[in-house]
Design a protein around this motif. Structure first.
Motif, PDB file in Angstrom:
ATOM      1  N   PRO A  17      92.445  96.867  56.008  1.00  0.00           N
ATOM      2  CA  PRO A  17      92.939  97.281  57.222  1.00  0.00           C
ATOM      3  C   PRO A  17      94.433  97.412  56.847  1.00  0.00           C
ATOM      4  CG  PRO A  17      92.313  95.327  55.712  1.00  0.00           C
ATOM      5  CD  PRO A  17      91.638  96.812  55.268  1.00  0.00           C
ATOM      6  N   VAL A  18      95.363  97.856  58.108  1.00  0.00           N
ATOM      7  CA  VAL A  18      97.264  97.239  58.060  1.00  0.00           C
ATOM      8  C   VAL A  18      98.090  96.955  58.610  1.00  0.00           C
ATOM      9  CG1 VAL A  18      96.954 100.246  57.654  1.00  0.00           C
ATOM     10  CG2 VAL A  18      97.373  99.364  59.741  1.00  0.00           C
ATOM     11  N   ALA A  19      99.059  96.715  58.289  1.00  0.00           N
ATOM     12  CA  ALA A  19     100.038  95.815  59.305  1.00  0.00           C
ATOM     13  C   ALA A  19     100.588  95.764  60.972  1.00  0.00           C
ATOM     14  CB  ALA A  19     101.502  95.822  58.576  1.00  0.00           C
ATOM     15  N   GLY A  20      99.735  95.019  61.764  1.00  0.00           N
ATOM     16  CA  GLY A  20     100.356  95.254  62.653  1.00  0.00           C
ATOM     17  C   GLY A  20      99.019  94.648  63.981  1.00  0.00           C
ATOM     18  N   SER A  31      93.423  98.681  61.969  1.00  0.00           N
ATOM     19  CA  SER A  31      93.489  99.087  60.025  1.00  0.00           C
ATOM     20  C   SER A  31      93.297 100.311  60.481  1.00  0.00           C
ATOM     21  CB  SER A  31      91.559  98.525  60.436  1.00  0.00           C
ATOM     22  OG  SER A  31      90.565  99.571  61.154  1.00  0.00           O
ATOM     23  N   VAL A  32      93.482 101.161  59.491  1.00  0.00           N
ATOM     24  CA  VAL A  32      93.704 102.701  59.363  1.00  0.00           C
ATOM     25  C   VAL A  32      91.869 103.387  59.046  1.00  0.00           C
ATOM     26  CG1 VAL A  32      94.323 102.990  57.029  1.00  0.00           C
ATOM     27  CG2 VAL A  32      94.641 104.767  58.139  1.00  0.00           C
ATOM     28  N   ALA A  33      91.580 104.525  59.343  1.00  0.00           N
ATOM     29  CA  ALA A  33      89.928 104.588  59.147  1.00  0.00           C
ATOM     30  C   ALA A  33      90.128 106.056  59.565  1.00  0.00           C
ATOM     31  CB  ALA A  33      89.022 104.364  60.300  1.00  0.00           C
ATOM     32  N   ASP A  34      89.235 106.598  58.500  1.00  0.00           N
ATOM     33  CA  ASP A  34      88.895 108.254  57.920  1.00  0.00           C
ATOM     34  C   ASP A  34      88.161 108.986  58.533  1.00  0.00           C
ATOM     35  OD1 ASP A  34      91.704 108.257  57.018  1.00  0.00           O
ATOM     36  OD2 ASP A  34      89.265 107.516  54.208  1.00  0.00           O
ATOM     37  N   MET A  35      88.196 109.321  59.853  1.00  0.00           N
ATOM     38  CA  MET A  35      86.721 109.310  60.863  1.00  0.00           C
ATOM     39  C   MET A  35      86.725 111.264  60.939  1.00  0.00           C
ATOM     40  SD  MET A  35      87.634 107.208  62.908  1.00  0.00           S
ATOM     41  CE  MET A  35      86.364 107.455  64.689  1.00  0.00           C
ATOM     42  N   ILE A  36      85.524 111.477  60.932  1.00  0.00           N
ATOM     43  CA  ILE A  36      84.660 112.500  61.100  1.00  0.00           C
ATOM     44  C   ILE A  36      84.095 112.582  62.780  1.00  0.00           C
ATOM     45  CG2 ILE A  36      82.282 111.841  60.453  1.00  0.00           C
ATOM     46  CD1 ILE A  36      82.654 114.487  58.375  1.00  0.00           C
ATOM     47  N   LYS A  51      92.895 111.224  60.776  1.00  0.00           N
ATOM     48  CA  LYS A  51      92.274 109.906  59.988  1.00  0.00           C
ATOM     49  C   LYS A  51      93.417 109.094  61.652  1.00  0.00           C
ATOM     50  CE  LYS A  51      94.250 109.591  55.817  1.00  0.00           C
ATOM     51  NZ  LYS A  51      93.424 109.216  54.601  1.00  0.00           N
ATOM     52  N   ALA A  52      92.489 107.837  61.802  1.00  0.00           N
ATOM     53  CA  ALA A  52      93.050 107.239  63.171  1.00  0.00           C
ATOM     54  C   ALA A  52      93.257 106.213  62.647  1.00  0.00           C
ATOM     55  CB  ALA A  52      91.667 107.312  64.355  1.00  0.00           C
ATOM     56  N   ILE A  53      94.872 105.638  63.724  1.00  0.00           N
ATOM     57  CA  ILE A  53      94.904 103.214  63.110  1.00  0.00           C
ATOM     58  C   ILE A  53      93.683 102.892  64.657  1.00  0.00           C
ATOM     59  CG2 ILE A  53      96.039 101.710  63.529  1.00  0.00           C
ATOM     60  CD1 ILE A  53      98.780 103.857  63.185  1.00  0.00           C
ATOM     61  N   LYS A  95      96.064 105.277  67.549  1.00  0.00           N
ATOM     62  CA  LYS A  95      97.211 105.975  67.624  1.00  0.00           C
ATOM     63  C   LYS A  95      95.980 107.552  65.961  1.00  0.00           C
ATOM     64  CE  LYS A  95     101.396 108.139  66.096  1.00  0.00           C
ATOM     65  NZ  LYS A  95     102.913 107.926  65.748  1.00  0.00           N
ATOM     66  N   SER A  96      95.905 108.380  65.989  1.00  0.00           N
ATOM     67  CA  SER A  96      95.529 109.973  65.605  1.00  0.00           C
ATOM     68  C   SER A  96      96.341 111.022  64.805  1.00  0.00           C
ATOM     69  CB  SER A  96      94.196 110.691  66.463  1.00  0.00           C
ATOM     70  OG  SER A  96      94.676 110.837  67.241  1.00  0.00           O
ATOM     71  N   TYR A  97      95.850 110.621  63.510  1.00  0.00           N
ATOM     72  CA  TYR A  97      96.377 112.176  63.345  1.00  0.00           C
ATOM     73  C   TYR A  97      95.569 112.932  62.706  1.00  0.00           C
ATOM     74  CZ  TYR A  97      99.997 107.862  62.268  1.00  0.00           C
ATOM     75  OH  TYR A  97     100.754 106.619  62.784  1.00  0.00           O
ATOM     76  N   THR A  98      96.255 113.875  62.573  1.00  0.00           N
ATOM     77  CA  THR A  98      94.994 115.347  62.191  1.00  0.00           C
ATOM     78  C   THR A  98      95.451 116.468  60.917  1.00  0.00           C
ATOM     79  OG1 THR A  98      96.284 117.036  63.310  1.00  0.00           O
ATOM     80  CG2 THR A  98      94.957 116.593  63.785  1.00  0.00           C
TER      81      THR A  98
END
Length: 68
Positions: free
Chosen positions: A19-22, A32-37, A53-55, A65-68
């Motif tokens: 979980p993350v704030a927001g 929540s921030v998630a490690d995705m595959i 990673k994705a929120i 939001k997604s992060y590569t």
């Protein structure tokens, strides 16, 4: 000789999350921030695998939001 190869499927799985704030801008649920595959298979043969990673919203499952 002609060979056709079609995209069979692409799956996105959550490996772990915390979980993350927001809150979600769509439904107001928690985030929540998630490690995705992501796994892509062509003609039932695993072809490509990517980790990122994705929120995500914990209530509706929307990807905020997604992060590569």
């Amino acid at each position: 000789m002609v060979c056709f190869c079609f995209l069979v499927d692409q799956t996105k799985k959550v490996k772990r999350s915390k979980p993350v704030a927001g809150s979600c801008s769509r439904c107001g649920g928690g985030a929540s921030v998630a490690d995705m595959i992501t796994q892509t298979r062509f003609c039932y043969v695993p072809f490509y695998c990517k980790s990122w990673k994705a929120i995500m919203c914990t209530f509706c499952g929307a990807m905020l939001k997604s992060y590569t």
